[in-house]
Design an enzyme around this catalytic site. Sequence first.
Site, PDB file in Angstrom:
ATOM      1  CD  GLN A 160      52.246  65.298   5.555  1.00 28.22           C
ATOM      2  OE1 GLN A 160      51.922  65.653   4.672  1.00 28.22           O
ATOM      3  NE2 GLN A 160      53.114  64.396   6.026  1.00 28.22           N
ATOM      4  CB  SER A 161      53.920  72.839   3.938  1.00 24.67           C
ATOM      5  OG  SER A 161      53.679  73.910   3.017  1.00 24.67           O
ATOM      6  CG  ASN A 162      48.463  71.368   1.248  1.00 23.38           C
ATOM      7  OD1 ASN A 162      48.821  70.115   1.236  1.00 23.38           O
ATOM      8  ND2 ASN A 162      47.497  71.872   1.955  1.00 23.38           N
TER       9      ASN A 162
END
Length: 335
Positions: free
Chosen positions: A75-77
């Site tokens: 879920q890396s921004n």
Amino acid sequence: MPFHHLPRRSLGFFPTPIVELPRLSQSLGGPRILIKRDDQTGLALGGNKTRKLEFLIADALHQNCDCVITAGAAQSNHCRQTAAAAAMVGLECHLVLGGTPPEQANGNLLLDEVLGATIHWTGADRKGEQLNAISSQLQAQDHHPYVIPYGGSNALGAVGFVAAMAELQQQLQAMEQSMDAIVFASSSGGTQAGLTVGRSFLAMDVELIGIRIDKAEDEQLSYGDQLAELATSTAKMLQSECHFHPADFRVETAYLGAGYGVVGDLERSAINLLAQSEGILLDPVYSGRAMGGLLDLIRRGHFHRQQTVLFWHTGGQPALFAPQFSLKETNSFSG
């Protein structure tokens, strides 16, 4: 500022707004709290990594690369914004993500797919451990990849937050406003290193407080040493011989909870309080934990009523829509 000699590709909407949080301040009995809205940078729902990517993507184009590759958690921004930046300038994007493919994409991962990124799943490795290997594979396929490190946190990426401090100073001067402290999430180090270099270059009298949201067990250098090394490298890139030391950085490590991406009462309480008092959303891993740390510092009397504190919102709200996260129950969240 000394960064003007470096290539820069416009990717976001700057300057990002600074707004006051009067209802939050009142509920806490002070201090005065302002927020810097880097969740409003505009690149695929925004976030602070856009600042770093303006310099990193420009360098990739300058080197005539045909694709970019970077890494992060599922879920890396940072990965979501990198995919958007690559699409914006016509480069292929390869994302090296920790974990395994879920049955259904959601949150940031869904946006990665919508943005056309090619995803390489790497199991337990989420901090770019396999970046070089995958880069070599791409080179063997006649690609010319540009490797962006985890979080975009090398010297060139950190220049983005030197520029951010110049932006902030101009805004504060226009507002005739001074600041006692700036509080923000600190993880891969580029944000804190860049802000610290910018503070030094601009002679700004403000305390910088990084709320550590992640601690790797296999770190060979202390986080303070890492920040000092990165800040010194950033200053050198800006043609300065300024040297930084671990004592130049304040990092709060008391809010790590059960670890990276494990959402607890601290984060849930901060998210709900800001949403219900000011109508502003935080993310569950970075800005939620950083705001939780700020709230605790205020409640413990670190700041007095007459002071002014700026919270630097780093973005990340798409992660709120991942079903692993709940505002009602303690959950493990890979963000």
